[in-house]
Design a protein around this motif. Structure first.
Motif, PDB file in Angstrom:
ATOM      1  N   ALA A 178       0.836  -1.199   0.000  1.00  0.00           N
ATOM      2  CA  ALA A 178       0.000   0.000   0.000  1.00  0.00           C
ATOM      3  C   ALA A 178       0.871   1.250   0.000  1.00  0.00           C
ATOM      4  O   ALA A 178       0.501   2.276  -0.565  1.00  0.00           O
ATOM      5  N   GLY A 207      -3.656  -2.931   3.052  1.00  0.00           N
ATOM      6  CA  GLY A 207      -3.631  -3.555   1.737  1.00  0.00           C
ATOM      7  C   GLY A 207      -5.002  -4.050   1.310  1.00  0.00           C
ATOM      8  O   GLY A 207      -5.370  -3.956   0.134  1.00  0.00           O
ATOM      9  N   ALA A 235      -7.004  -0.954   0.326  1.00  0.00           N
ATOM     10  CA  ALA A 235      -6.588  -0.452  -0.980  1.00  0.00           C
ATOM     11  C   ALA A 235      -7.115  -1.333  -2.101  1.00  0.00           C
ATOM     12  O   ALA A 235      -7.559  -0.838  -3.141  1.00  0.00           O
ATOM     13  N   ARG A 236      -7.077  -2.633  -1.882  1.00  0.00           N
ATOM     14  CA  ARG A 236      -7.548  -3.571  -2.906  1.00  0.00           C
ATOM     15  C   ARG A 236      -9.038  -3.411  -3.159  1.00  0.00           C
ATOM     16  O   ARG A 236      -9.508  -3.538  -4.284  1.00  0.00           O
ATOM     17  N   ALA A 269      -1.810   5.019  -3.337  1.00  0.00           N
ATOM     18  CA  ALA A 269      -1.381   4.881  -1.942  1.00  0.00           C
ATOM     19  C   ALA A 269      -1.477   6.189  -1.175  1.00  0.00           C
ATOM     20  O   ALA A 269      -1.884   6.214  -0.009  1.00  0.00           O
ATOM     21  N   SER A 307      -0.235  -0.429  10.052  1.00  0.00           N
ATOM     22  CA  SER A 307      -0.857  -0.839   8.794  1.00  0.00           C
ATOM     23  C   SER A 307      -2.222  -1.494   8.995  1.00  0.00           C
ATOM     24  O   SER A 307      -2.866  -1.869   8.026  1.00  0.00           O
TER      25      SER A 307
END
Length: 265
Positions: free
Chosen positions: A41, A226, A229-230, A236, A259
């Protein structure tokens, strides 16, 4: 060769420190193409593959070329799926055996274990263990093992005798890939989204992020950036800025590390 379970076991203590240690010491067999498909990310985030965090990785490949330097050896590997560099740092205080890096030649097959790294725009494996492959069966076994582990993460382990297949839960405890033309949570029930009126004042992108988070299974670890984001897309920097704003507003907070995020109650 040392390392943890090749499956990167998701069992164990739910505590953050324990979980982070478990992931860091797990060893997952992968193909080179899978390594190239892994994502971050941002530059300090953990590597993710299909919403699963990667710790230690191991690959088997054909040595296309070797560049020997004073402090490290650089191996250009090809496993039939793609090519990647593996960098092994030389420790002059350790006496190498005949099966060590000194025994590796161009044209041979080797097994490399280490971590995935990025320098500039180039991705490579920072090798902690490297050795020649002595049997062709190891090459075939590695490819089959990489496929097996990937399927286990995606669909769960094969059922044991007498076990109902419908009760199997995939090891990757996150939402699957988004359906065509939509985001990962687009198929979630409309009732969940209609209960988010308290967030209706948020900008569209921040609202999208928090709605996705609310539609995920609740857990102490929260949701990895992550996975966010996906699901929601965007670059990012945009995701990082949106999460920072949500934290500033007291709507989300970090959990086991910087994270992982969770919606504030």
């Amino acid at each position: 060769m040392t390392g943890g379970s090749p499956y990167g076991s998701a069992s164990g203590s739910p505590g953050g420190a324990s979980r982070r240690t478990e992931i860091a010491h797990s060893l997952r067999p992968l193909t080179v193409l899978q390594l190239l498909n892994a994502t971050q990310a941002h530059s300090d985030a953990e590597w993710m593959l299909d919403d699963t965090e990667l710790g230690q990785v191991t690959v088997v490949g054909h040595v296309v070329s070797i560049q020997s330097q004073a402090t490290n050896n650089l191996y250009w590997l090809d496993d039939g799926t793609a090519r990647i560099e593996a960098r092994h740092w030389i420790d002059s205080s350790i006496e190498e055996s005949g099966a060590g890096p000194s025994a590796i030649t161009e044209g041979s097959y080797i097994r490399v274990s280490g971590t995935l790294k990025m320098f500039g725009s180039k991705r490579y494996v920072n090798a902690t263990h490297i050795r020649p492959v002595k049997s062709p069966h190891e090459i075939y076994f590695h490819l089959l093992e990489a496929m097996t582990v990937t399927l286990i993460w995606a669909k769960g382990a094969p059922p044991r005798a007498g076990q109902n297949p419908s009760t199997i839960i995939p090891q990757a405890q996150v939402a699957g890939p988004p359906p065509a033309g939509g985001s990962a949570y687009a198929a979630q029930s409309h009732s969940s989204a209609t209960n988010n009126s308290q967030y209706s004042h948020l900008p569209k992108f921040e609202y999208t992020i928090i709605t996705f988070m609310l539609n995920q299974p609740s857990g102490e670890e929260g949701i990895h950036v992550g996975s966010i984001a996906r699901a929601v897309g965007g670059d990012a920097a945009s995701i990082s800025n949106a999460l920072d704003k949500l934290m500033d507003d007291g709507l989300v907070f970090t959990t086991i590390d910087d994270s992982h995020f969770k919606v504030a109650d």
